[in-house]
Write a protein that holds these residues in place. Sequence first.
Motif, PDB file in Angstrom:
ATOM      1  N   GLU A 155      15.228  41.597  -0.107  1.00 47.77           N
ATOM      2  CA  GLU A 155      16.225  41.494   0.808  1.00 47.77           C
ATOM      3  C   GLU A 155      17.055  40.192   0.411  1.00 47.77           C
ATOM      4  OE1 GLU A 155      13.151  41.769   1.617  1.00 47.77           O
ATOM      5  OE2 GLU A 155      13.129  43.156   3.208  1.00 47.77           O
ATOM      6  N   TYR A 182      13.934  33.856   0.913  1.00 42.23           N
ATOM      7  CA  TYR A 182      13.941  34.663   2.087  1.00 42.23           C
ATOM      8  C   TYR A 182      13.110  36.068   2.053  1.00 42.23           C
ATOM      9  CZ  TYR A 182      16.362  37.243   5.875  1.00 42.23           C
ATOM     10  OH  TYR A 182      16.476  37.854   6.910  1.00 42.23           O
ATOM     11  N   ALA A 183      13.166  36.672   0.956  1.00 37.95           N
ATOM     12  CA  ALA A 183      12.484  37.747   0.808  1.00 37.95           C
ATOM     13  C   ALA A 183      10.866  37.445   1.175  1.00 37.95           C
ATOM     14  CB  ALA A 183      12.780  38.595  -0.171  1.00 37.95           C
ATOM     15  N   LEU A 208      10.170  36.626   4.628  1.00 38.04           N
ATOM     16  CA  LEU A 208      10.068  37.984   5.560  1.00 38.04           C
ATOM     17  C   LEU A 208       8.574  38.653   5.431  1.00 38.04           C
ATOM     18  CD1 LEU A 208      13.410  39.786   4.944  1.00 38.04           C
ATOM     19  CD2 LEU A 208      12.554  39.072   6.999  1.00 38.04           C
ATOM     20  N   ARG A 209       8.092  38.323   4.344  1.00 38.87           N
ATOM     21  CA  ARG A 209       6.581  38.972   4.357  1.00 38.87           C
ATOM     22  C   ARG A 209       5.916  38.085   5.294  1.00 38.87           C
ATOM     23  NH1 ARG A 209      10.065  41.364   1.731  1.00 38.87           N
ATOM     24  NH2 ARG A 209      10.174  42.759   3.352  1.00 38.87           N
ATOM     25  N   ALA A 259      11.489  45.271  -1.332  1.00 37.39           N
ATOM     26  CA  ALA A 259      11.219  43.995  -0.866  1.00 37.39           C
ATOM     27  C   ALA A 259      11.998  42.689  -1.250  1.00 37.39           C
ATOM     28  CB  ALA A 259       9.581  43.667  -0.835  1.00 37.39           C
ATOM     29  N   ARG A 280      23.314  27.125   6.112  1.00 41.63           N
ATOM     30  CA  ARG A 280      22.516  26.136   6.967  1.00 41.63           C
ATOM     31  C   ARG A 280      21.972  25.038   5.639  1.00 41.63           C
ATOM     32  NH1 ARG A 280      18.849  29.491  10.597  1.00 41.63           N
ATOM     33  NH2 ARG A 280      16.996  27.915  10.406  1.00 41.63           N
ATOM     34  N   LEU A 338      21.914  31.594   6.580  1.00 40.64           N
ATOM     35  CA  LEU A 338      21.049  30.749   6.125  1.00 40.64           C
ATOM     36  C   LEU A 338      21.258  29.974   4.967  1.00 40.64           C
ATOM     37  CD1 LEU A 338      18.030  29.970   5.958  1.00 40.64           C
ATOM     38  CD2 LEU A 338      17.462  32.060   4.701  1.00 40.64           C
ATOM     39  N   SER A 375      14.313  33.022   8.360  1.00 36.60           N
ATOM     40  CA  SER A 375      15.366  31.660   8.096  1.00 36.60           C
ATOM     41  C   SER A 375      14.835  30.430   8.368  1.00 36.60           C
ATOM     42  CB  SER A 375      16.660  32.174   8.737  1.00 36.60           C
ATOM     43  OG  SER A 375      17.136  33.414   8.186  1.00 36.60           O
ATOM     44  N   ALA A 419      19.404  36.738   1.263  1.00 41.35           N
ATOM     45  CA  ALA A 419      19.347  35.725   2.118  1.00 41.35           C
ATOM     46  C   ALA A 419      20.464  35.988   2.992  1.00 41.35           C
ATOM     47  CB  ALA A 419      19.157  34.375   1.720  1.00 41.35           C
TER      48      ALA A 419
END
Lengths: 87, 216
Positions: free
Chosen positions: A65, B45-46, B49-50, A63, A74, A71, B59, A67
């Motif tokens: 990941e 980000y991780a 995602l959750r 868990a 941005r 992103l 994002s 970015a």
Amino acid sequence: MNTGGCADPHGCEDTDKHLYEYQHHELTGEARQRIEEHLNSCTSCQDLYREEEVIRRRVAQCACEAAPEQLRARVVALIATFRTTSG
Amino acid sequence: MFLLDDPTTLVDGVGGLGSRIMADPKDELAQRFEAEVIPLLDTLYAGALRMARNPDDASDLVQETVERAFKGFKSYTPGTNLRAWLFRIMTNAYINIYRKKQRQPQQSSSDDVEDWQMHKAASHTSTGLRSAEAEALDGLPDSDVKRALASIGEDYRLAVYYADVEGFAYKEIAEIMGTPVGTVMSRLHRGRKQLRELLEDYAAERGMVPTQGDGS
């Protein structure tokens, strides 16, 4: 639940109840020691703990990941607008 | 912000002017924000995602979080846990924007899941198979672990994420999620138990573990 063959089923129950707190280092002093001592003497709870350690490690590995570059770009652009617009 | 014992904040004070004499304080703030927040982007980000569960929404959620965080950055106390502070903002942004959009009933996952778990628990007393299961779970593909994490209730998933991935203390998780510590503990307990059941099921489906003769 996990008392197969253990001489101290109450210890098993106690360990089952507090295993995650133990794992996450939320227990201190006597409470921590109690779980530790039980784990040292009960192979069934040891196995359970080993399994929970695997799960924790796998979750931590899977868990995280990165970015996406889009992103990142941005956000960098967004922060640049903070500098120029707010004065 | 006159924390004179902290050399990094001297630029805001009377001392330490030097070459910064012309610097715009807003610019300073943005620079400090960028230096501290950009390195946390992967983490944010991780985490997103959750919550949002697809890359585009995640994002957007990160971007929204960064925007809100900058607006409130003056209220952030340097030296305290910035990650926890950002996740608190993200949680609020998520609740404000995305949960509203989904129009879910508030008690989404927490209630029915308990019944589900109790039902499952009865068929899973695999004493004696545990050591084999630890090996099996270690051998599961990453996709199974992600699938299991995505399958459990949202509050459980986030509590597990904060504890197991971010390594936050329960007290910090309570602040992030806006709940008492006891609620964090029960979410973690249920979340992790469900995760274990699911992963054990996946391992069994893949024939990685000897199944008990349960009549399912």
